[in-house]
Motif scaffolding. Structure first.
Motif, PDB file in Angstrom:
ATOM      1  N   LEU A   1       0.810  -1.183   0.023  1.00 51.20           N
ATOM      2  CA  LEU A   1      -0.036   0.090  -0.220  1.00 51.20           C
ATOM      3  C   LEU A   1       0.856   1.365   0.120  1.00 51.20           C
ATOM      4  CD1 LEU A   1      -2.625  -1.073   2.661  1.00 51.20           C
ATOM      5  CD2 LEU A   1      -2.804  -1.340   0.321  1.00 51.20           C
ATOM      6  N   PRO A   2       0.880   1.957  -1.008  1.00 50.20           N
ATOM      7  CA  PRO A   2       1.417   3.379  -0.843  1.00 50.20           C
ATOM      8  C   PRO A   2       1.171   4.301   0.312  1.00 50.20           C
ATOM      9  CG  PRO A   2      -0.109   3.288  -2.867  1.00 50.20           C
ATOM     10  CD  PRO A   2       0.031   2.004  -2.117  1.00 50.20           C
ATOM     11  N   VAL A   3       1.988   5.171   0.917  1.00 53.78           N
ATOM     12  CA  VAL A   3       1.675   5.889   1.886  1.00 53.78           C
ATOM     13  C   VAL A   3       2.135   7.197   1.530  1.00 53.78           C
ATOM     14  CG1 VAL A   3       2.148   6.389   4.219  1.00 53.78           C
ATOM     15  CG2 VAL A   3       1.882   4.001   3.469  1.00 53.78           C
ATOM     16  N   THR A   4       1.285   8.347   1.473  1.00 54.34           N
ATOM     17  CA  THR A   4       1.451   9.670   1.164  1.00 54.34           C
ATOM     18  C   THR A   4       2.289  10.083   2.297  1.00 54.34           C
ATOM     19  OG1 THR A   4       0.705  11.873   0.991  1.00 54.34           O
ATOM     20  CG2 THR A   4      -0.532  10.522   2.226  1.00 54.34           C
ATOM     21  N   PRO A   5       3.511  10.840   1.916  1.00 53.43           N
ATOM     22  CA  PRO A   5       4.299  11.270   2.960  1.00 53.43           C
ATOM     23  C   PRO A   5       3.775  12.462   3.861  1.00 53.43           C
ATOM     24  CG  PRO A   5       5.624  11.167   0.813  1.00 53.43           C
ATOM     25  CD  PRO A   5       4.081  10.968   0.643  1.00 53.43           C
ATOM     26  N   ASP A   6       2.456  13.081   3.170  1.00 54.21           N
ATOM     27  CA  ASP A   6       1.728  13.982   4.082  1.00 54.21           C
ATOM     28  C   ASP A   6       1.424  13.355   5.460  1.00 54.21           C
ATOM     29  OD1 ASP A   6       2.542  16.561   3.059  1.00 54.21           O
ATOM     30  OD2 ASP A   6       0.552  16.645   2.235  1.00 54.21           O
ATOM     31  N   ASN A   7       1.219  12.210   5.362  1.00 53.30           N
ATOM     32  CA  ASN A   7       0.491  11.528   6.785  1.00 53.30           C
ATOM     33  C   ASN A   7       1.496  10.533   7.247  1.00 53.30           C
ATOM     34  OD1 ASN A   7      -1.669  12.458   5.849  1.00 53.30           O
ATOM     35  ND2 ASN A   7      -2.700  10.724   4.619  1.00 53.30           N
ATOM     36  N   PHE A   8       2.732  10.512   7.019  1.00 51.68           N
ATOM     37  CA  PHE A   8       3.887   9.663   7.300  1.00 51.68           C
ATOM     38  C   PHE A   8       4.928  10.462   8.345  1.00 51.68           C
ATOM     39  CE2 PHE A   8       7.934   7.303   6.851  1.00 51.68           C
ATOM     40  CZ  PHE A   8       7.562   6.193   7.512  1.00 51.68           C
ATOM     41  N   PHE A   9       5.163   9.615   9.241  1.00 52.79           N
ATOM     42  CA  PHE A   9       6.183  10.406  10.169  1.00 52.79           C
ATOM     43  C   PHE A   9       7.089   9.361  10.732  1.00 52.79           C
ATOM     44  CE2 PHE A   9       2.589   9.400  12.882  1.00 52.79           C
ATOM     45  CZ  PHE A   9       3.098   8.719  13.889  1.00 52.79           C
ATOM     46  N   PHE A  10       8.435   9.669  10.960  1.00 47.83           N
ATOM     47  CA  PHE A  10       9.582   8.708  11.736  1.00 47.83           C
ATOM     48  C   PHE A  10      10.259   9.551  12.691  1.00 47.83           C
ATOM     49  CE2 PHE A  10      11.356  10.060   7.788  1.00 47.83           C
ATOM     50  CZ  PHE A  10      12.613  10.385   8.076  1.00 47.83           C
ATOM     51  N   HIS A  11      10.834   9.083  13.313  1.00 49.65           N
ATOM     52  CA  HIS A  11      12.060   9.692  14.248  1.00 49.65           C
ATOM     53  C   HIS A  11      13.182   8.607  14.459  1.00 49.65           C
ATOM     54  CE1 HIS A  11      13.937  10.201  18.367  1.00 49.65           C
ATOM     55  NE2 HIS A  11      13.846  11.555  17.779  1.00 49.65           N
ATOM     56  N   SER A  12      14.350   8.990  14.499  1.00 47.94           N
ATOM     57  CA  SER A  12      15.624   8.384  14.529  1.00 47.94           C
ATOM     58  C   SER A  12      16.563   9.142  15.520  1.00 47.94           C
ATOM     59  CB  SER A  12      16.397   7.848  13.377  1.00 47.94           C
ATOM     60  OG  SER A  12      16.857   9.121  12.768  1.00 47.94           O
ATOM     61  N   ASP A  13      17.470   8.317  16.342  1.00 48.47           N
ATOM     62  CA  ASP A  13      18.415   9.056  17.038  1.00 48.47           C
ATOM     63  C   ASP A  13      19.655   9.383  16.547  1.00 48.47           C
ATOM     64  OD1 ASP A  13      16.691   8.991  19.432  1.00 48.47           O
ATOM     65  OD2 ASP A  13      17.432   7.001  19.995  1.00 48.47           O
ATOM     66  N   GLY A  14      19.924   9.083  15.131  1.00 42.92           N
ATOM     67  CA  GLY A  14      21.096   9.003  14.532  1.00 42.92           C
ATOM     68  C   GLY A  14      20.710   9.762  13.147  1.00 42.92           C
ATOM     69  N   TYR A  15      21.638   9.483  12.054  1.00 42.23           N
ATOM     70  CA  TYR A  15      21.350  10.207  10.825  1.00 42.23           C
ATOM     71  C   TYR A  15      21.630   9.278   9.773  1.00 42.23           C
ATOM     72  CZ  TYR A  15      21.651  14.404  13.467  1.00 42.23           C
ATOM     73  OH  TYR A  15      21.260  15.392  14.407  1.00 42.23           O
TER      74      TYR A  15
END
Length: 433
Positions: free
Chosen positions: A139-153
């Motif tokens: 299922l494609p996900v629109t980036p407008d509704n997507f989020f993520f978090h990371s402690d690094g890069y």
């Protein structure tokens, strides 16, 4: 649990700039190129409003859309299913062939030959592409509704510890998924209240968070065995000496209402269902392919609008008719009508020192706009990597097929990075088959 929702809300806020940049890039690609706001003597307004306030019409020549079509067309011409290798999968011979056959069927079931170019288009516009796996569905996900978090890069996303998606569903679907008892119904109705019939649906948030738990390796002397038990269990409190600790990570899924109320929590899972790729993700920042060439597109639009303004301001067939030459019995409007009529005749008496009527038609002033446009078009080609060769245009009629193929191959080098990055995203997807 409330801490999980707070972390998700913070991850969502951190991507506000990205969402604004994506909206701007999408506007420019699909033709709305005069809606940037600027400060003027009349206050803050869009560039379109400012130009129209001066009595002109803003013009555009949408080059970004053509560039995007060329890159997507190039990818389509080279599209193939990213098959697994023996090195990556650890399979050999017949097992590897069966695994790749399953992968081809999976991609065919999800019509990836059509979905992949659309995902690439999103990747070029926003710099972020994401899909969600639900069983065998992609299922494609629109980036407008997507989020993520990371402690690094990590540009590979291996350090991500929270990922999620904001959904908008109808109130009926919300009840179907999260209502099992009368208490559930009353609770959900109280939470959403007037929002239950909102045309945009009810907002709920799906959050996957990585959690680490400590376990202890305990020696059961009676059974003469080793057991793994939670570190905070009563057994470990009795045996505090020589405990060997083991840490295990898992992903836990939670669904929240728009006010942060926990609707449902699922048991731990080995991984989250999202596969995504951010480009280039330097210092945690996303910069899309299209954002690199928006300034050139803006300047092209300004030049053609300025050129149009100059042409409109130039004299075109203006009639200079001295008052002393107006014939008796005629007014200036009748003279103008007769002047524009085929085989028209205007009698007048020539007088010494009074010039004859004349019609003036002046060319627009050459201030180098044409040369500037050529420079900007060349810069667009250089920055985007979409050269005339890549568009199938011969630089000269005498260009041989071999030379054209070499030029075409060299032109693709500038696009190799972003195409390979997107291919890596599909390769991650293929590993989940």
């Amino acid at each position: 649990m409330q801490n999980t929702y707070s972390s998700a809300a913070e991850a969502w806020r951190c991507l506000e700039t990205f969402r604004a940049d994506r909206a701007r890039c999408k506007r420019y690609v699909y033709g709305d190129q005069w809606d940037d706001t600027i400060d003027t003597a009349y206050g803050r307004m869009t560039e379109r409003q400012f130009i129209r306030r001066q009595g002109q019409e803003p013009l555009k020549n949408n080059i970004l859309r053509r560039i995007l079509r060329n890159v997507v067309g190039l990818y389509r011409s080279q599209y193939k299913v990213p098959l697994m290798s023996a090195k990556d999968s650890g399979l050999k011979g017949k097992e590897l062939r069966k695994a790749n056959d399953r992968l081809r069927r999976w991609f065919s079931e999800n019509r990836m030959e059509e979905l992949a170019p659309r995902l690439l288009e999103e990747f070029l516009i926003s710099g972020l592409v994401a899909v969600k796996l639900e069983g065998r569905r992609i299922l494609p996900v629109t980036p407008d509704n997507f989020f993520f978090h990371s402690d690094g890069y990590d540009p590979r996303g291996l350090d991500v510890d929270l990922v999620g998606e904001v959904h908008r569903i109808s109130f009926g679907t919300l009840l179907q998924q999260f209502c099992a008892t009368a208490d559930d119904y009353r609770r959900i109705s109280d939470i959403y209240g007037p929002h239950a019939r909102h045309p945009d649906g009810c907002r709920i948030t799906e959050v996957w968070q990585k959690e680490t738990s400590l376990y202890a390796l305990v020696h059961d002397e009676e059974a003469a065995t080793l057991r793994i038990v939670p570190f905070e269990s009563p057994v470990t409190s009795l045996k505090t000496k020589d405990l060997r600790l083991i840490s295990r990570s898992s992903w836990r899924c939670r669904w929240y209402a728009h006010d942060g109320t926990l609707l449902r929590e699922y048991p731990p899972a080995e991984r989250h269902p999202y596969i995504f790729k951010a480009y280039p993700f330097i210092d945690g920042e996303i910069h899309s392919y299209i954002s690199d060439i928006i300034d050139q597109q803006r300047y092209v639009n300004r030049l053609i609008t300025l050129y149009d303004f100059i042409m409109r301001s130039s004299a075109k067939g203006v009639l200079l008719f001295p008052d002393e030459c107006i014939p008796q019995g005629m007014d200036l409007q009748q003279v103008a009508d007769e002047w524009g009529r085929f085989n028209g005749v205007i009698p007048y008496r020539a007088r010494p020192g009074i010039p004859m009527p004349a019609q003036v038609s002046a060319n627009s002033t050459n201030i180098g706009i044409t040369d500037l446009l050529k420079i900007e078009m060349q810069m667009l080609e250089d920055i985007s990597g979409v050269s005339p060769t890549l568009q199938g245009k011969l630089v000269a009629n005498s260009t041989s097929g071999t030379l054209f193929a070499q030029q075409n191959e060299a032109a693709q080098t500038s696009l190799l990075d972003i195409i390979r990055s997107f291919t890596d995203f599909l390769s991650q997807l293929s590993l989940e088959s």
